[in-house]
Design a protein around this motif. Structure first.
Motif, PDB file in Angstrom:
ATOM      1  N   LEU A  86     -42.321   0.860  33.374  1.00 52.71           N
ATOM      2  CA  LEU A  86     -43.354   1.110  34.379  1.00 52.71           C
ATOM      3  C   LEU A  86     -44.152   2.391  34.137  1.00 52.71           C
ATOM      4  CD1 LEU A  86     -41.447   0.013  37.617  1.00 52.71           C
ATOM      5  CD2 LEU A  86     -43.284  -1.215  36.414  1.00 52.71           C
ATOM      6  N   ILE A  87     -43.532   3.388  33.505  1.00 53.49           N
ATOM      7  CA  ILE A  87     -44.271   4.637  33.246  1.00 53.49           C
ATOM      8  C   ILE A  87     -45.031   4.604  31.925  1.00 53.49           C
ATOM      9  CG2 ILE A  87     -42.757   6.047  34.694  1.00 53.49           C
ATOM     10  CD1 ILE A  87     -41.562   7.163  32.032  1.00 53.49           C
ATOM     11  N   PHE A  88     -44.812   3.567  31.132  1.00 55.76           N
ATOM     12  CA  PHE A  88     -45.496   3.465  29.844  1.00 55.76           C
ATOM     13  C   PHE A  88     -47.020   3.519  29.971  1.00 55.76           C
ATOM     14  CE2 PHE A  88     -47.147   1.125  26.141  1.00 55.76           C
ATOM     15  CZ  PHE A  88     -46.679   1.964  25.144  1.00 55.76           C
ATOM     16  N   PRO A  89     -47.629   2.903  30.981  1.00 56.94           N
ATOM     17  CA  PRO A  89     -49.090   3.021  31.101  1.00 56.94           C
ATOM     18  C   PRO A  89     -49.574   4.471  31.207  1.00 56.94           C
ATOM     19  CG  PRO A  89     -48.322   1.232  32.470  1.00 56.94           C
ATOM     20  CD  PRO A  89     -47.089   1.954  31.964  1.00 56.94           C
ATOM     21  N   GLY A  90     -48.774   5.353  31.783  1.00 61.67           N
ATOM     22  CA  GLY A  90     -49.150   6.768  31.828  1.00 61.67           C
ATOM     23  C   GLY A  90     -49.194   7.379  30.439  1.00 61.67           C
ATOM     24  N   ASN A  91     -48.212   7.036  29.612  1.00 60.23           N
ATOM     25  CA  ASN A  91     -48.196   7.523  28.233  1.00 60.23           C
ATOM     26  C   ASN A  91     -49.349   6.926  27.436  1.00 60.23           C
ATOM     27  OD1 ASN A  91     -45.834   8.814  28.985  1.00 60.23           O
ATOM     28  ND2 ASN A  91     -44.510   7.312  28.023  1.00 60.23           N
ATOM     29  N   LEU A  92     -49.606   5.651  27.671  1.00 62.13           N
ATOM     30  CA  LEU A  92     -50.727   4.981  27.004  1.00 62.13           C
ATOM     31  C   LEU A  92     -52.059   5.602  27.435  1.00 62.13           C
ATOM     32  CD1 LEU A  92     -51.249   2.688  25.038  1.00 62.13           C
ATOM     33  CD2 LEU A  92     -51.335   1.127  26.979  1.00 62.13           C
ATOM     34  N   SER A  93     -52.189   5.898  28.716  1.00 58.99           N
ATOM     35  CA  SER A  93     -53.408   6.533  29.229  1.00 58.99           C
ATOM     36  C   SER A  93     -53.616   7.907  28.591  1.00 58.99           C
ATOM     37  CB  SER A  93     -53.320   6.660  30.748  1.00 58.99           C
ATOM     38  OG  SER A  93     -54.407   7.410  31.247  1.00 58.99           O
ATOM     39  N   GLN A  94     -52.528   8.653  28.441  1.00 59.11           N
ATOM     40  CA  GLN A  94     -52.633   9.976  27.820  1.00 59.11           C
ATOM     41  C   GLN A  94     -53.155   9.840  26.389  1.00 59.11           C
ATOM     42  OE1 GLN A  94     -48.990  12.248  27.677  1.00 59.11           O
ATOM     43  NE2 GLN A  94     -50.019  14.058  26.924  1.00 59.11           N
ATOM     44  N   TYR A  95     -52.672   8.822  25.669  1.00 52.82           N
ATOM     45  CA  TYR A  95     -53.130   8.582  24.302  1.00 52.82           C
ATOM     46  C   TYR A  95     -54.589   8.130  24.282  1.00 52.82           C
ATOM     47  CZ  TYR A  95     -53.771   6.212  19.847  1.00 52.82           C
ATOM     48  OH  TYR A  95     -54.278   5.793  18.641  1.00 52.82           O
ATOM     49  N   MET A  96     -54.912   7.135  25.076  1.00 53.54           N
ATOM     50  CA  MET A  96     -56.257   6.548  25.047  1.00 53.54           C
ATOM     51  C   MET A  96     -57.332   7.518  25.538  1.00 53.54           C
ATOM     52  SD  MET A  96     -55.269   2.708  26.298  1.00 53.54           S
ATOM     53  CE  MET A  96     -56.956   2.160  26.371  1.00 53.54           C
ATOM     54  N   ASN A  97     -56.972   8.384  26.470  1.00 51.62           N
ATOM     55  CA  ASN A  97     -57.935   9.336  27.021  1.00 51.62           C
ATOM     56  C   ASN A  97     -57.875  10.714  26.361  1.00 51.62           C
ATOM     57  OD1 ASN A  97     -59.229   7.719  29.200  1.00 51.62           O
ATOM     58  ND2 ASN A  97     -57.095   7.525  29.839  1.00 51.62           N
ATOM     59  N   LYS A  98     -57.057  10.811  25.305  1.00 48.29           N
ATOM     60  CA  LYS A  98     -56.945  12.053  24.518  1.00 48.29           C
ATOM     61  C   LYS A  98     -56.643  13.270  25.403  1.00 48.29           C
ATOM     62  CE  LYS A  98     -60.187  10.271  21.088  1.00 48.29           C
ATOM     63  NZ  LYS A  98     -59.319  10.005  19.985  1.00 48.29           N
ATOM     64  N   ILE A  99     -55.637  13.111  26.268  1.00 44.76           N
ATOM     65  CA  ILE A  99     -55.264  14.168  27.201  1.00 44.76           C
ATOM     66  C   ILE A  99     -54.140  14.991  26.589  1.00 44.76           C
ATOM     67  CG2 ILE A  99     -54.352  14.668  29.498  1.00 44.76           C
ATOM     68  CD1 ILE A  99     -55.596  11.938  30.359  1.00 44.76           C
ATOM     69  N   ASP A 100     -54.347  16.294  26.474  1.00 43.99           N
ATOM     70  CA  ASP A 100     -53.345  17.203  25.932  1.00 43.99           C
ATOM     71  C   ASP A 100     -52.359  17.595  27.036  1.00 43.99           C
ATOM     72  OD1 ASP A 100     -54.833  17.092  23.633  1.00 43.99           O
ATOM     73  OD2 ASP A 100     -55.682  19.093  23.841  1.00 43.99           O
TER      74      ASP A 100
END
Length: 140
Positions: A86-100
């Motif tokens: 369930l938390i994987f989308p947060g990790n994916l969002s961090q990758y896709m949105n280039k969030i440091d």
């Protein structure tokens, strides 16, 4: 004195990591965890903070259950594995949105992190015996 097996060591380490992460969500890493709130959720500060606080409480609970609740290990392993999914989308969002955040300051580092999520899912299942439980249930 009974020797602690590898599965128990992994279970306790995973539970301890969850407990630490949950405390971090509620305290000293609260802002950094907000970087992992998926961008498809409302990005206003209150929603992001509520998401981080809520997930921190869940992490503390799952961490304590992994360490202490011997009678319900399989259920706990299933719940923790589901939480990781369930938390994987947060990790994916961090990758896709280039969030440091958390030292993940390049696309490569953020991508490598994504590869570890299945390891966490399997670790939760394996260390609690939930993997065998699922295999038995699915083979019937």
């Amino acid at each position: 004195m009974k020797r602690m097996g590898t599965k128990n060591v992994v279970r306790i380490l995973m539970g301890s990591a969850m407990l630490f992460a949950g405390i971090a969500h509620l305290t000293f890493k609260r802002k950094e965890f907000q970087a992992q709130v998926p961008r498809w959720l409302p990005t206003n500060q209150k929603v992001m903070d509520l998401t981080v606080l809520s997930s921190g409480i869940v992490e503390i609970t799952l961490g304590l259950l992994m360490i202490l609740w011997k009678q319900k290990r399989i259920s706990t392993g299933l719940m923790l594995a589901l939480f990781y999914v369930l938390i994987f989308p947060g990790n994916l969002s961090q990758y896709m949105n280039k969030i440091d955040a958390f030292g993940l300051d390049t696309d490569t580092k953020r991508f490598i992190r994504l590869l570890f999520q299945p390891v966490l899912v399997y670790g939760a299942l394996w260390s609690t015996g939930a993997d065998r439980y699922l295999v038995e249930k699915c083979s019937k």
